[in-house]
Write an enzyme that holds these catalytic residues in place. Structure first.
Site, PDB file in Angstrom:
ATOM      1  N   GLU A 137       5.122  -4.141  12.173  1.00  0.00           N
ATOM      2  CA  GLU A 137       4.144  -3.056  11.975  1.00  0.00           C
ATOM      3  C   GLU A 137       2.950  -3.692  11.282  1.00  0.00           C
ATOM      4  OE1 GLU A 137       4.490  -0.117  13.150  1.00  0.00           O
ATOM      5  OE2 GLU A 137       6.637   0.065  13.529  1.00  0.00           O
ATOM      6  N   ASN A 193       0.796  -1.239   0.000  1.00  0.00           N
ATOM      7  CA  ASN A 193       0.000   0.000   0.000  1.00  0.00           C
ATOM      8  C   ASN A 193       0.826   1.287   0.000  1.00  0.00           C
ATOM      9  OD1 ASN A 193       0.769  -0.527   2.629  1.00  0.00           O
ATOM     10  ND2 ASN A 193      -1.078   0.357   3.521  1.00  0.00           N
ATOM     11  N   CYS A 239      -2.970   1.359   6.823  1.00  0.00           N
ATOM     12  CA  CYS A 239      -3.014   0.715   8.145  1.00  0.00           C
ATOM     13  C   CYS A 239      -3.612   1.637   9.182  1.00  0.00           C
ATOM     14  CB  CYS A 239      -1.620   0.265   8.558  1.00  0.00           C
ATOM     15  SG  CYS A 239      -0.416   1.600   8.577  1.00  0.00           S
TER      16      CYS A 239
HETATM   17  P1  NAP Z   1       0.735  -9.250   3.823  1.00  0.00           P
HETATM   18  O1  NAP Z   1      -0.150 -10.111   3.011  1.00  0.00           O
HETATM   19  O2  NAP Z   1       0.969  -9.642   5.228  1.00  0.00           O
HETATM   20  O3  NAP Z   1       2.098  -9.137   3.004  1.00  0.00           O
HETATM   21  C1  NAP Z   1       3.141  -8.295   3.440  1.00  0.00           C
HETATM   22  C2  NAP Z   1       4.469  -8.837   2.939  1.00  0.00           C
HETATM   23  O4  NAP Z   1       4.736 -10.092   3.584  1.00  0.00           O
HETATM   24  C3  NAP Z   1       4.480  -9.135   1.443  1.00  0.00           C
HETATM   25  O5  NAP Z   1       5.738  -8.790   0.918  1.00  0.00           O
HETATM   26  C4  NAP Z   1       4.270 -10.637   1.412  1.00  0.00           C
HETATM   27  O6  NAP Z   1       4.745 -11.262   0.235  1.00  0.00           O
HETATM   28  C5  NAP Z   1       5.081 -11.067   2.611  1.00  0.00           C
HETATM   29  N1  NAP Z   1       4.756 -12.403   3.107  1.00  0.00           N
HETATM   30  C6  NAP Z   1       3.616 -13.102   2.933  1.00  0.00           C
HETATM   31  N2  NAP Z   1       3.721 -14.322   3.510  1.00  0.00           N
HETATM   32  C7  NAP Z   1       4.948 -14.387   4.065  1.00  0.00           C
HETATM   33  C8  NAP Z   1       5.653 -15.380   4.791  1.00  0.00           C
HETATM   34  N3  NAP Z   1       5.092 -16.565   5.067  1.00  0.00           N
HETATM   35  N4  NAP Z   1       6.912 -15.134   5.220  1.00  0.00           N
HETATM   36  C9  NAP Z   1       7.484 -13.920   4.965  1.00  0.00           C
HETATM   37  N5  NAP Z   1       6.868 -12.941   4.254  1.00  0.00           N
HETATM   38  C10 NAP Z   1       5.613 -13.159   3.819  1.00  0.00           C
HETATM   39  O7  NAP Z   1       0.156  -7.746   3.856  1.00  0.00           O
HETATM   40  P2  NAP Z   1      -0.398  -6.893   2.631  1.00  0.00           P
HETATM   41  O8  NAP Z   1      -1.730  -7.431   2.234  1.00  0.00           O
HETATM   42  O9  NAP Z   1       0.653  -6.724   1.592  1.00  0.00           O
HETATM   43  O10 NAP Z   1      -0.583  -5.470   3.327  1.00  0.00           O
HETATM   44  C11 NAP Z   1      -1.745  -5.076   3.985  1.00  0.00           C
HETATM   45  C12 NAP Z   1      -1.587  -5.206   5.489  1.00  0.00           C
HETATM   46  O11 NAP Z   1      -0.446  -4.465   5.915  1.00  0.00           O
HETATM   47  C13 NAP Z   1      -2.765  -4.593   6.250  1.00  0.00           C
HETATM   48  O12 NAP Z   1      -3.116  -5.423   7.318  1.00  0.00           O
HETATM   49  C14 NAP Z   1      -2.210  -3.258   6.742  1.00  0.00           C
HETATM   50  O13 NAP Z   1      -2.871  -2.758   7.879  1.00  0.00           O
HETATM   51  C15 NAP Z   1      -0.785  -3.637   7.034  1.00  0.00           C
HETATM   52  N6  NAP Z   1       0.065  -2.445   7.062  1.00  0.00           N
HETATM   53  C16 NAP Z   1       0.586  -2.047   8.273  1.00  0.00           C
HETATM   54  C17 NAP Z   1       1.342  -0.872   8.340  1.00  0.00           C
HETATM   55  C18 NAP Z   1       1.922  -0.393   9.654  1.00  0.00           C
HETATM   56  O14 NAP Z   1       2.859   0.412   9.607  1.00  0.00           O
HETATM   57  N7  NAP Z   1       1.450  -0.832  10.805  1.00  0.00           N
HETATM   58  C19 NAP Z   1       1.583  -0.125   7.175  1.00  0.00           C
HETATM   59  C20 NAP Z   1       1.040  -0.581   5.973  1.00  0.00           C
HETATM   60  C21 NAP Z   1       0.297  -1.743   5.923  1.00  0.00           C
HETATM   61  P3  NAP Z   1       3.833 -11.550  -1.068  1.00  0.00           P
HETATM   62  O15 NAP Z   1       2.477 -10.941  -0.804  1.00  0.00           O
HETATM   63  O16 NAP Z   1       4.573 -10.901  -2.144  1.00  0.00           O
HETATM   64  O17 NAP Z   1       3.796 -13.042  -1.196  1.00  0.00           O
END
Ligand code: NAP
Length: 470
Positions: free
Chosen positions: A244, A149, A278
């Site tokens: 995060e 995002n 987020c």
């Molecule tokens: P996500 O599905 O958890 O993916 C985040 C990253 O983790 C991607 O690069 C993903 O790779 C990787 N990943 C997935 N499975 C993994 C595993 N088993 N081992 C290691 N890495 C793995 O999150 P998203 O859908 O991209 O992002 C949305 C989420 O992020 C929301 O919940 C949002 O609230 C949160 N967020 C939090 C913050 C904060 O600062 N607190 C900021 C922004 C977003 P691939 O998808 O490429 O496979």
């Protein structure tokens, strides 16, 4: 685009299609990196970490200023890239690039301010003649795993403080939006030793898993969903972790609030980046005395938003990251309506677009209130007083940020003290973030802090030196 491993741009025949979320057309492809690529990048980062820790902070700072200059020169390229890659409206991509530059600049400054402290050893018996002082030393290799995002600034929030603290880095960007990270690697690599910064594209289950489990990685800095965060914490062993994770941030509008300002904040906070933030406003908690006035003005303001082509500078709300994400939002909105919520505005999907949506009569136990809804949806919850507002705000497993609108200092302080969140923001919505502030949630929203100085703290360890008289 290519991966960056040990200073070389690596291509592969197997590639991942990158689609523009607005029209689902392929805009580019990136290499399908695998475990072996991740291992090569980690080994390079480990070797370079021995050189990195000896570089004077003066030079590290200069390199970061150079990278800042290069990013500034290429701002326009990055703005378009972000919009094409993740569907973010162009005006918000511009904002992301401005913030990304600021994040590097803050890191360039902070890199020369990494202090230890002197310890009053004479506070303990036998320490009268002893001198003690600490220094902050780099951890070694930082594994940075990022979501889709904010595909540039969230990468820089990990890479720049890691470099400032003389760590080397292996980045795994989201496969849904990896282009900004790869382009950044291209411009930054000119100023860094080979192996200092590595970017490996590929799936989380392969490249991500390798980084998480590797014995040569000293720290994982992860931003993403709670589910992935929990799974990383189980696999990472003894590595230092910053997580995060997701948020379910409330906006409390109390009885004496400035309604015009609260409405403006609610619109900005709920629909920024189509709700995929987020710290987006995910629940609006209204005191019953102002609920009608707020609702009427909020629905009107929501109706004025321009939804459409994210490349148009006039667009307020673009598509979600893909059609599946929009379908997920459609389902949860329909489920809430089946359970008794009233649809006041929106509720329509077209491909990966979902209209900004306002739901009234929402019960705080509904899934749409309990779970993080990563889309442009505003559930309105009515409460009788501040105590009930705080109770509803805290009735969630998340605790990232919160916004409170009130003109009463006592109510503001009460809410700030009692709301369970990393930050409580008075008279602004939860999407407020300055890149130098300590940022990070409590409860299931994560552990550790970002914000340059605080990220550096988490990317270094304290070493104590004790000098005894001869
Ligand atoms: P996500 O599905 O958890 O993916 C985040 C990253 O983790 C991607 O690069 C993903 O790779 C990787 N990943 C997935 N499975 C993994 C595993 N088993 N081992 C290691 N890495 C793995 O999150 P998203 O859908 O991209 O992002 C949305 C989420 O992020 C929301 O919940 C949002 O609230 C949160 N967020 C939090 C913050 C904060 O600062 N607190 C900021 C922004 C977003 P691939 O998808 O490429 O496979």
């Amino acid at each position: 685009m290519h991966m960056l491993i040990n200073g070389k741009f690596i291509d592969k025949s197997e590639r991942i299609d990158i689609k523009n979320p607005a029209d689902n057309k392929i805009i580019d492809t990136v290499p399908y990196g695998n475990r072996k690529d991740a291992k090569t990048a980690i080994s390079a980062a480990k070797r370079t970490s021995k050189i990195a820790k000896e570089i004077p902070s003066r030079l590290i700072s200069e390199h970061l200023y150079d990278i800042y200059g290069e990013l500034s020169k290429n701002s326009k390229i990055f703005e378009k890239l972000i919009t094409h890659d993740c569907g973010k409206p162009l005006k918000d991509s511009k904002e992301e690039v401005i913030r990304s530059k600021q994040t590097i600049l803050l890191s360039a400054e902070e890199s020369k301010r990494i202090y230890g402290e002197t310890i009053p050893m004479d506070a303990c018996i036998g320490g009268e003649e002893v001198m003690g002082f600490t220094t902050k030393i780099p951890l070694g290799v930082v594994g940075a795993i990022t979501p889709y995002n904010y595909p540039l600034n969230l990468v820089i929030h990990k890479v720049a403080p890691a470099i400032a603290a003389k760590n080397t880095v292996v980045v795994k960007p989201s496969t849904k939006a990896p282009l900004a990270a790869l382009k950044f690697a291209e411009i930054a690599s000119t100023y860094l030793e080979n192996g200092f910064l590595n970017v490996v594209t590929g799936s989380g289950s392969e490249v991500g898993d390798e980084i998480v489990k590797s014995d040569f990685v000293d720290k994982i800095s992860f931003t993403g969903s709670i589910e992935t965060g929990i799974s990383i914490s189980k696999r990472a062993g003894m590595k230092k972790l910053t997580l995060e994770l997701g948020g379910n941030d409330p906006l409390l509008v109390l009885e004496d609030a400035d309604i015009e300002k609260a409405v403006d904040a609610a619109v900005k906070g709920s629909y920024l980046n189509a709700g995929q933030v987020c710290i987006g406003v995910k629940r609006i908690i209204l005191h019953k005395k102002i609920a009608d006035e707020f609702t009427q003005k909020f629905v009107k303001a929501t109706g004025k938003l321009i939804v459409g082509d994210p490349m148009s500078i006039r667009t307020d709300v673009g598509p979600l990251i893909d059609e599946n994400a929009a379908i997920t939002i459609e389902k949860i909105v329909n489920q809430s309506i089946d359970e008794g919520a009233e649809l006041l505005y929106g509720g329509k999907r077209r491909g990966s677009f979902y209209t900004p949506t306002v739901l009234d009569n929402v019960d705080s136990k509904m899934d749409i209130v309990q779970e993080e809804t990563f889309g442009p949806v505003s559930p309105l919850i009515h409460v009788n007083d501040i105590d009930e507002a705080i109770k509803v705000a805290n009735d969630t497993k998340y605790g990232l940020q919160a916004g409170v609108f009130t003109n009463n200092i006592n109510l503001a302080l009460k809410a700030a003290k009692q709301i369970e969140a990393g930050s409580v923001i008075i008279n602004k919505q939860s999407t407020y973030r300055a890149d130098n502030m300590p940022f990070g949630g409590c409860k299931m929203s994560g552990m550790g802090k970002e914000g340059i100085k605080y990220a550096i703290e988490e990317m270094t360890r304290t070493k104590l030196f004790i000098v005894n008289p001869i």
